[in-house]
Scaffold this active site. Structure first.
Site, PDB file in Angstrom:
ATOM      1  N   HIS A   1       6.269  -7.713 -18.671  1.00  0.00           N
ATOM      2  CA  HIS A   1       5.710  -6.672 -17.801  1.00  0.00           C
ATOM      3  C   HIS A   1       4.366  -6.177 -18.338  1.00  0.00           C
ATOM      4  CE1 HIS A   1       7.168  -3.744 -14.509  1.00  0.00           C
ATOM      5  NE2 HIS A   1       5.843  -3.713 -14.553  1.00  0.00           N
TER       6      HIS A   1
ATOM      7  N   ARG B   1       8.318  -7.023  -8.841  1.00  0.00           N
ATOM      8  CA  ARG B   1       9.476  -6.399  -9.477  1.00  0.00           C
ATOM      9  C   ARG B   1      10.544  -7.458  -9.655  1.00  0.00           C
ATOM     10  NH1 ARG B   1       6.772  -3.044 -11.115  1.00  0.00           N
ATOM     11  NH2 ARG B   1       6.777  -0.809 -10.757  1.00  0.00           N
TER      12      ARG B   1
ATOM     13  N   LYS C   1      -2.915  -3.806  -2.188  1.00  0.00           N
ATOM     14  CA  LYS C   1      -4.053  -3.786  -3.118  1.00  0.00           C
ATOM     15  C   LYS C   1      -4.067  -5.019  -4.027  1.00  0.00           C
ATOM     16  CE  LYS C   1      -2.750   0.436  -4.302  1.00  0.00           C
ATOM     17  NZ  LYS C   1      -1.902   0.814  -3.163  1.00  0.00           N
ATOM     18  N   ILE C   2      -2.911  -5.338  -4.627  1.00  0.00           N
ATOM     19  CA  ILE C   2      -2.879  -6.451  -5.592  1.00  0.00           C
ATOM     20  C   ILE C   2      -2.958  -7.792  -4.869  1.00  0.00           C
ATOM     21  CG2 ILE C   2      -1.476  -7.593  -7.361  1.00  0.00           C
ATOM     22  CD1 ILE C   2      -0.370  -4.744  -8.058  1.00  0.00           C
TER      23      ILE C   2
ATOM     24  N   CYS D   1       4.948  -7.536  -3.008  1.00  0.00           N
ATOM     25  CA  CYS D   1       5.475  -6.471  -2.161  1.00  0.00           C
ATOM     26  C   CYS D   1       6.356  -5.560  -3.023  1.00  0.00           C
ATOM     27  CB  CYS D   1       6.279  -7.068  -1.002  1.00  0.00           C
ATOM     28  SG  CYS D   1       7.576  -8.158  -1.554  1.00  0.00           S
ATOM     29  N   PRO D   2       6.616  -4.353  -2.580  1.00  0.00           N
ATOM     30  CA  PRO D   2       7.460  -3.473  -3.391  1.00  0.00           C
ATOM     31  C   PRO D   2       8.924  -3.899  -3.341  1.00  0.00           C
ATOM     32  CG  PRO D   2       6.846  -2.396  -1.343  1.00  0.00           C
ATOM     33  CD  PRO D   2       6.156  -3.723  -1.331  1.00  0.00           C
TER      34      PRO D   2
ATOM     35  N   THR E   1       4.874 -11.031 -10.224  1.00  0.00           N
ATOM     36  CA  THR E   1       4.350  -9.902 -11.019  1.00  0.00           C
ATOM     37  C   THR E   1       4.670  -8.603 -10.270  1.00  0.00           C
ATOM     38  OG1 THR E   1       2.163 -10.062  -9.999  1.00  0.00           O
ATOM     39  CG2 THR E   1       2.463 -11.220 -12.083  1.00  0.00           C
TER      40      THR E   1
ATOM     41  N   ASP F   1       6.449 -12.031 -14.777  1.00  0.00           N
ATOM     42  CA  ASP F   1       6.026 -10.882 -15.581  1.00  0.00           C
ATOM     43  C   ASP F   1       7.083  -9.783 -15.508  1.00  0.00           C
ATOM     44  OD1 ASP F   1       4.044  -9.487 -17.193  1.00  0.00           O
ATOM     45  OD2 ASP F   1       3.843  -8.144 -15.467  1.00  0.00           O
TER      46      ASP F   1
ATOM     47  N   GLU G   1      15.210  -6.508 -16.777  1.00  0.00           N
ATOM     48  CA  GLU G   1      14.217  -6.367 -17.847  1.00  0.00           C
ATOM     49  C   GLU G   1      14.362  -5.084 -18.655  1.00  0.00           C
ATOM     50  OE1 GLU G   1      10.568  -6.349 -15.444  1.00  0.00           O
ATOM     51  OE2 GLU G   1      10.227  -4.300 -16.094  1.00  0.00           O
TER      52      GLU G   1
HETATM   53  P1  NAI Z   1       0.554  -1.840  -2.130  1.00  0.00           P
HETATM   54  O1  NAI Z   1       1.397  -0.706  -1.664  1.00  0.00           O
HETATM   55  O2  NAI Z   1      -0.930  -1.691  -2.087  1.00  0.00           O
HETATM   56  O3  NAI Z   1       0.932  -3.177  -1.339  1.00  0.00           O
HETATM   57  C1  NAI Z   1       2.247  -3.558  -1.062  1.00  0.00           C
HETATM   58  C2  NAI Z   1       2.216  -4.383   0.214  1.00  0.00           C
HETATM   59  O4  NAI Z   1       3.523  -4.887   0.439  1.00  0.00           O
HETATM   60  C3  NAI Z   1       1.807  -3.588   1.451  1.00  0.00           C
HETATM   61  O5  NAI Z   1       0.792  -4.260   2.151  1.00  0.00           O
HETATM   62  C4  NAI Z   1       3.091  -3.500   2.265  1.00  0.00           C
HETATM   63  O6  NAI Z   1       2.877  -3.492   3.670  1.00  0.00           O
HETATM   64  C5  NAI Z   1       3.787  -4.779   1.824  1.00  0.00           C
HETATM   65  N1  NAI Z   1       5.222  -4.772   2.083  1.00  0.00           N
HETATM   66  C6  NAI Z   1       6.073  -3.710   2.079  1.00  0.00           C
HETATM   67  N2  NAI Z   1       7.322  -4.142   2.367  1.00  0.00           N
HETATM   68  C7  NAI Z   1       7.235  -5.467   2.583  1.00  0.00           C
HETATM   69  C8  NAI Z   1       8.176  -6.457   2.932  1.00  0.00           C
HETATM   70  N3  NAI Z   1       9.454  -6.161   3.152  1.00  0.00           N
HETATM   71  N4  NAI Z   1       7.737  -7.737   3.033  1.00  0.00           N
HETATM   72  C9  NAI Z   1       6.438  -8.041   2.845  1.00  0.00           C
HETATM   73  N5  NAI Z   1       5.500  -7.141   2.520  1.00  0.00           N
HETATM   74  C10 NAI Z   1       5.898  -5.878   2.388  1.00  0.00           C
HETATM   75  O7  NAI Z   1       1.064  -2.140  -3.620  1.00  0.00           O
HETATM   76  P2  NAI Z   1       0.292  -2.897  -4.783  1.00  0.00           P
HETATM   77  O8  NAI Z   1      -0.495  -1.912  -5.580  1.00  0.00           O
HETATM   78  O9  NAI Z   1      -0.383  -4.096  -4.244  1.00  0.00           O
HETATM   79  O10 NAI Z   1       1.520  -3.333  -5.715  1.00  0.00           O
HETATM   80  C11 NAI Z   1       2.486  -4.257  -5.270  1.00  0.00           C
HETATM   81  C12 NAI Z   1       3.678  -4.234  -6.217  1.00  0.00           C
HETATM   82  O11 NAI Z   1       3.270  -4.713  -7.498  1.00  0.00           O
HETATM   83  C13 NAI Z   1       4.223  -2.813  -6.520  1.00  0.00           C
HETATM   84  O12 NAI Z   1       5.181  -2.415  -5.549  1.00  0.00           O
HETATM   85  C14 NAI Z   1       4.845  -2.964  -7.881  1.00  0.00           C
HETATM   86  O13 NAI Z   1       6.216  -3.257  -7.714  1.00  0.00           O
HETATM   87  C15 NAI Z   1       4.134  -4.180  -8.482  1.00  0.00           C
HETATM   88  N6  NAI Z   1       3.332  -3.827  -9.660  1.00  0.00           N
HETATM   89  C16 NAI Z   1       3.523  -4.553 -10.810  1.00  0.00           C
HETATM   90  C17 NAI Z   1       2.800  -4.272 -11.950  1.00  0.00           C
HETATM   91  C18 NAI Z   1       2.957  -5.079 -13.206  1.00  0.00           C
HETATM   92  O14 NAI Z   1       2.436  -4.682 -14.257  1.00  0.00           O
HETATM   93  N7  NAI Z   1       3.622  -6.228 -13.171  1.00  0.00           N
HETATM   94  C19 NAI Z   1       1.856  -3.155 -11.979  1.00  0.00           C
HETATM   95  C20 NAI Z   1       1.657  -2.500 -10.699  1.00  0.00           C
HETATM   96  C21 NAI Z   1       2.412  -2.812  -9.597  1.00  0.00           C
END
Ligand code: NAI
Length: 349
Positions: A298, A237, A156-157, A208-209, A235, A261, A266
């Site tokens: 963050h 983890r 999504k992001i 990515c997570p 941004t 971020d 942290e």
């Molecule tokens: P999402 O689940 O929509 O997208 C994550 C993407 O990473 C997916 O397309 C997945 O296939 C991919 N992925 C999984 N394992 C992978 C790997 N080993 N190598 C490459 N890609 C891989 O998650 P979203 O919503 O886009 O969030 C991403 C990350 O952003 C979250 O996991 C969270 O850690 C972080 N986040 C940070 C925030 C902040 O305030 N700084 C707030 C919200 C999320």
């Protein structure tokens, strides 16, 4: 479950104001605790049915087991990431729900704000002007146009970051474990393997997570194959980056800019005010001395829209649980997917 009692950990003034407002439509009994949940503070959860936690709360195996003993049956995370929960320990007795998406726009826009600030050095210009220094020496930037952005994680992001960067006419390359080919065609994104992304990107952005696979993915080796003067933005983890290797990369000029971020340690500092004391973490303190490093605490998620969504989704998750409805934001204990079918069939573990 009638009128569940909710223990809300790591409560900040902005949490209470958004949750109190959203709770006008739910009327749940919420007790706000300023402390984070940890081995030491878990006794605060005694007598509650539900625990509401955030990114730096530590729901380790010990804490999860203690919560189970207290009769807590739901952990309602008010964040997307769930790497701070021992899901295995929670298996079968403690449900874990989250807010999978509160505003991917908020995080994506902050990501690009960091890129632009670092590139055009606005964080430095701001302080110069306040000191009556109108010189632009040392503030030279580069056109985003025509540069190559490497996006790791196109969920999504990552996808919104790509859409914004397309507006600059950048070349976009990406790596994802599950590439979205339709999106890639639409947005002119080229999926490459991770090494190719490291080798070819001028700006690398992590979306990515955090998993065992992605822990310290930015390390001495990956940095050594990156383009010289690369910009790294995280941004995602903190533990995606080996911070010591990042400092080495910055010192030997392989990395020119870093926008963080999130930071691997942290939980000690972020979200808190340490203006009256010293920073004992020498790695963080070193990063803070480098003027091409921009650190935010963050805050990428922190917009009004995201806070409203977080409060509403968290309370809706709790309502679904209390009313025995399907938990649409429950995390599969094994793979981390929501509503994993295999888990429902009892096969994921
Ligand atoms: P999402 O689940 O929509 O997208 C994550 C993407 O990473 C997916 O397309 C997945 O296939 C991919 N992925 C999984 N394992 C992978 C790997 N080993 N190598 C490459 N890609 C891989 O998650 P979203 O919503 O886009 O969030 C991403 C990350 O952003 C979250 O996991 C969270 O850690 C972080 N986040 C940070 C925030 C902040 O305030 N700084 C707030 C919200 C999320």
């Amino acid at each position: 479950m009638e009128n569940p009692k909710i223990a809300f950990f790591d409560a900040k003034p902005y949490d209470t104001s958004f949750f109190d407002e959203a709770n006008e439509n739910f009327n749940y009994d919420i007790s706000y605790f300023e402390s984070r949940i940890s081995r030491e503070t878990v006794p605060l959860a005694k007598g509650f049915d539900i625990v509401c936690a955030f990114v730096n709360d530590s729901l380790s195996g010990d804490v999860v087991r203690t919560l189970k003993d207290y009769g807590v049956s739901l952990v309602a995370l008010r964040c997307a990431g769930y790497n701070n929960v021992d899901l295995k320990a929670a298996y079968k007795t403690l449900h874990v729900v989250r807010v999978p998406s509160y505003s991917p726009h908020a995080v994506a826009e902050h990501t690009v704000a960091m890129m632009l600030a670092l590139n055009r050095k606005t964080h430095r210009a701001y302080y110069r002007i306040r000191d009556n220094n109108f010189s632009i020496n040392g503030l030279l930037g580069f056109d985003m146009y025509g540069k190559t952005a490497g996006i790791i994680g196109t969920g999504k992001i990552g996808k919104i970051v790509i859409k914004i960067l397309n507006g600059f006419d950048m070349n976009i390359i990406a790596f994802d474990r599950n590439p979205d080919k339709v999106f890639a065609d639409l947005m002119n994104v080229k999926y490459l393997n991770i090494e190719q992304v490291y080798r070819n990107a001028d700006i690398i952005s992590l979306h990515c997570p955090l998993t065992t696979e992605t822990y310290h993915m930015i390390n001495q080796h990956s940095i050594s194959i990156m383009k010289k003067n690369v910009m790294i933005i995280n941004t995602g983890r903190g533990q995606l980056i080996d911070s010591k290797a990042l400092i080495e990369g910055l010192k030997n000029n392989r990395i020119r800019y870093a926008g963080l971020d999130v930071y691997e340690e942290e939980s000690e500092y972020f979200f808190e005010d340490f203006s009256g004391s010293n920073i004992d973490d020498d790695v963080l303190a070193r990063l803070m001395t480098i003027n091409n490093v921009l650190i935010t605490s963050h805050q990428a998620f922190f917009t009004e829209e995201a806070m409203k969504n977080i409060a509403l989704t968290t309370l809706t998750n709790i309502k679904d649980y209390a009313e025995g409805n399907r938990l649409k934001n429950e995390i599969c204990y094994k793979c981390g997917e929501e509503n994993c079918r295999k888990e429902k069939e009892g096969r994921c573990f």
